[in-house]
Motif scaffolding. Structure first.
Motif, short mmCIF file in Angstrom:
data_model
loop_
_atom_site.label_atom_id
_atom_site.label_comp_id
_atom_site.label_asym_id
_atom_site.label_seq_id
_atom_site.Cartn_x
_atom_site.Cartn_y
_atom_site.Cartn_z
N PHE A 103 33.70 -60.81 -57.33
CA PHE A 103 32.90 -61.79 -56.62
C PHE A 103 31.51 -61.23 -56.32
O PHE A 103 31.32 -60.02 -56.21
CB PHE A 103 33.59 -62.20 -55.31
CG PHE A 103 34.74 -63.15 -55.50
CD1 PHE A 103 34.53 -64.51 -55.59
CD2 PHE A 103 36.04 -62.65 -55.61
CE1 PHE A 103 35.59 -65.39 -55.78
CE2 PHE A 103 37.11 -63.52 -55.80
CZ PHE A 103 36.88 -64.89 -55.88
N GLN A 104 30.59 -62.13 -56.23
CA GLN A 104 29.19 -61.77 -55.97
C GLN A 104 29.08 -60.93 -54.70
O GLN A 104 29.62 -61.28 -53.66
CB GLN A 104 28.39 -63.06 -55.84
CG GLN A 104 26.91 -62.90 -55.69
CD GLN A 104 26.23 -64.27 -55.59
OE1 GLN A 104 26.85 -65.30 -55.75
NE2 GLN A 104 24.94 -64.25 -55.34
N ARG A 161 25.43 -64.33 -59.65
CA ARG A 161 26.63 -64.79 -60.32
C ARG A 161 26.36 -64.93 -61.82
O ARG A 161 25.21 -65.01 -62.26
CB ARG A 161 27.08 -66.14 -59.74
CG ARG A 161 26.05 -67.26 -59.91
CD ARG A 161 26.51 -68.55 -59.28
NE ARG A 161 25.48 -69.59 -59.34
CZ ARG A 161 25.30 -70.41 -60.36
NH1 ARG A 161 26.09 -70.32 -61.42
NH2 ARG A 161 24.33 -71.31 -60.34
N TYR A 195 31.91 -63.81 -60.15
CA TYR A 195 32.16 -65.09 -59.52
C TYR A 195 31.19 -65.29 -58.35
O TYR A 195 30.76 -64.32 -57.71
CB TYR A 195 33.58 -65.16 -58.97
CG TYR A 195 34.68 -65.10 -60.00
CD1 TYR A 195 34.51 -65.62 -61.28
CD2 TYR A 195 35.91 -64.52 -59.70
CE1 TYR A 195 35.52 -65.58 -62.22
CE2 TYR A 195 36.94 -64.47 -60.64
CZ TYR A 195 36.73 -64.99 -61.89
OH TYR A 195 37.73 -64.95 -62.82
N PRO A 196 30.85 -66.53 -58.03
CA PRO A 196 30.00 -66.76 -56.85
C PRO A 196 30.74 -66.42 -55.57
O PRO A 196 31.97 -66.52 -55.48
CB PRO A 196 29.68 -68.26 -56.93
CG PRO A 196 30.76 -68.84 -57.77
CD PRO A 196 31.17 -67.78 -58.74
N GLU A 283 22.97 -73.55 -55.26
CA GLU A 283 23.72 -72.34 -54.93
C GLU A 283 24.61 -72.55 -53.72
O GLU A 283 25.73 -72.03 -53.65
CB GLU A 283 22.76 -71.17 -54.71
CG GLU A 283 21.97 -70.76 -55.94
CD GLU A 283 22.87 -70.34 -57.08
OE1 GLU A 283 23.89 -69.67 -56.82
OE2 GLU A 283 22.55 -70.67 -58.25
N THR A 290 33.35 -72.92 -54.23
CA THR A 290 34.16 -71.71 -54.43
C THR A 290 35.13 -71.51 -53.28
O THR A 290 36.31 -71.19 -53.48
CB THR A 290 33.25 -70.48 -54.56
OG1 THR A 290 32.33 -70.67 -55.64
CG2 THR A 290 34.06 -69.22 -54.81
N ALA A 330 30.80 -69.75 -61.93
CA ALA A 330 29.95 -68.57 -62.11
C ALA A 330 28.82 -68.83 -63.09
O ALA A 330 27.70 -68.34 -62.91
CB ALA A 330 30.79 -67.38 -62.56
#
Length: 339
Positions: A103-104, A161, A195-196, A283, A290, A330
Motif C-alpha cells: 500500500f502507498q 500509487r 495500492y492506494p 485521489e 479503497t 492503483a
C-alpha cells in the motif's frame, strides 16, 4: 543491518554512476564479471597512498633501507588486496525474488538473491543498496558461502500509487583491507505494484440505490446471529447497535458488540461507485473507494466497483476479486511507470 551513515555521493561519483548505468539494460539476472566491476581507491586508500609517498620520500632523503622495505611491503600488500577484492566479487550472481504489492506509504521490500558458485572460498563483506541520486544509501551487508544462496532484503517507501520500476541496485565490497572500493550496478527487470492508501478512519459506505435486490449477502465470519447482524466495526453508528444482544454478550463476559447488517438485509450485490463518495478530487475518491473495498472484503460481501475513470468491475467476492479491485484502483488514470 541497514547502514545509512555512508556519505552522500560526490558529483564525480554521480557522473561515473550515470556513465556506467547508461551502458546497462534491465535484466532478470546480473553476473559480476571483469567487465562490469569498477575499482577506485577508497578514502582510506587515498590516505594510505599519501602516507606511503611521504614514507618513500623520507627513506630516499635519509637512505633508510628499512624505510624502503616497509614502503614496498605495504604497497605490495595493498595491491594484493585489490586482486583478492576483485576475486571476492567476480562470479557472484544476483537475481530478484518474488515481489509483493504494498500500500502507498508502506515499505516495499525487494528481495535480492545472491548466489556464489561452488569454489574454494566464501564471499565476504558484500554490501548492497538501492541506488538513489539524492540522499544517503541504506546499505545492507552480508557474506555469501561458496555454493549457497543468500537473500538480502532491500526496500524503499513509494509515495505514489501505480507500478514502480525496481530502482538500480549497487553492489560494493571493500574486502579485505578497505583501501580499494570495488562496485557494480544492476538494473533489475522488475516492477512493484503500489495500492492506494485507504482513507482513515473508515467513512460510512454510501451504496447505489439501484443495486440489485435479492437474497442476503454472505455473512461475515464474525456474524453472531442469523437475523442480519454483524460485529461492530469502527465507524458504525451507535443507533445501529443491537443493545439486547450486547447486554447478553457483556453478561457472558465476551464484551462483543453487534450491529444491524442493513446491507445484508436489502442487497445481494453492492456497487461501490466514485460518484457515491461525494468527493471531487480523484485521489480522494480512490482513497475512499479503497477503504470501502477493504471493508467489504472483510465483511465477505459481494461488491462491484466503478472507478473514477468509468471502468467497472462486476460484483464478486474473495481474495482474487479484492486484489483485482485494488490493482484497478492503483492504476486508474495512470499511464506512466514510476521510477
Amino acid at each position: 543491518m541497514p547502514d545509512s551513515h555512508r556519505p552522500t555521493r560526490s558529483k564525480w561519483r554521480q557522473a561515473l554512476h550515470n556513465w556506467a548505468t547508461r551502458r546497462q539494460q534491465a535484466s532478470a539476472q546480473h553476473l559480476l564479471r571483469q567487465r562490469n566491476i569498477y575499482v577506485l581507491p577508497s578514502p582510506a586508500g587515498c590516505v594510505l597512498a599519501i602516507t606511503l609517498l611521504v614514507l618513500l620520500i623520507a627513506s630516499i632523503n635519509f637512505q633508510l633501507n628499512l624505510g624502503y622495505a616497509l614502503t614496498f611491503l605495504i604497497t605490495g600488500s595493498a595491491l594484493a588486496s585489490l586482486w583478492m577484492g576483485h576475486r571476492n566479487l567476480r562470479g557472484l550472481a544476483l537475481r530478484l525474488g518474488p515481489l509483493q504489492p504494498v500500500f502507498q506509504g508502506e515499505r516495499a521490500t525487494v528481495p535480492v538473491l545472491l548466489h556464489a558458485a561452488h569454489g574454494l572460498y566464501h564471499r565476504h563483506g558484500v554490501s548492497l543498496a538501492m541506488n538513489r541520486s539524492q540522499g544517503k544509501l541504506a546499505w545492507v551487508h552480508t557474506d555469501v558461502e561458496a555454493g549457497s544462496t543468500t537473500t538480502v532484503a532491500l526496500g524503499s517507501v513509494p509515495h505514489l500509487r501505480g507500478w514502480h520500476r525496481v530502482p538500480r541496485v549497487v553492489i560494493e565490497s571493500r574486502f579485505p583491507l578497505g583501501v580499494f572500493r570495488l562496485w557494480s550496478y544492476w538494473q533489475p527487470d522488475g516492477r512493484v505494484l503500489v495500492y492506494p492508501a485507504p482513507e482513515v478512519p473508515l467513512p460510512p459506505i454510501h451504496y447505489d440505490e439501484a443495486s440489485e435486490p435479492g437474497s442476503p449477502l454472505p455473512r461475515s465470519a464474525s456474524s453472531t446471529d442469523h437475523d442480519g447482524v454483524r460485529s461492530y466495526q469502527r465507524g458504525d453508528a451507535l443507533r445501529s447497535v443491537v443493545w439486547k444482544k450486547a447486554a447478553t454478550a457483556l453478561a457472558a463476559g465476551s464484551g462483543d458488540l453487534v450491529v444491524r447488517n442493513s446491507y445484508a438485509q436489502h442487497h445481494q450485490r453492492l456497487w461501490l461507485q466514485a460518484k457515491a463518495t461525494g468527493l471531487q478530487d480523484t485521489e480522494a475518491q480512490i482513497a475512499r473507494l479503497t477503504a470501502w473495498v477493504l471493508h467489504a472484503h472483510e465483511q465477505q460481501w459481494q461488491w462491484g466497483l466503478q472507478l473514477p475513470s468509468g471502468l467497472e468491475i462486476a460484483p464478486s467476492s474473495g481474495d482474487a476479486h479484492l486484489h483485482a479491485c485494488l490493482a484497478a484502483l492503483a492504476v486508474d488514470g495512470k499511464s506512466a511507470l514510476h521510477d
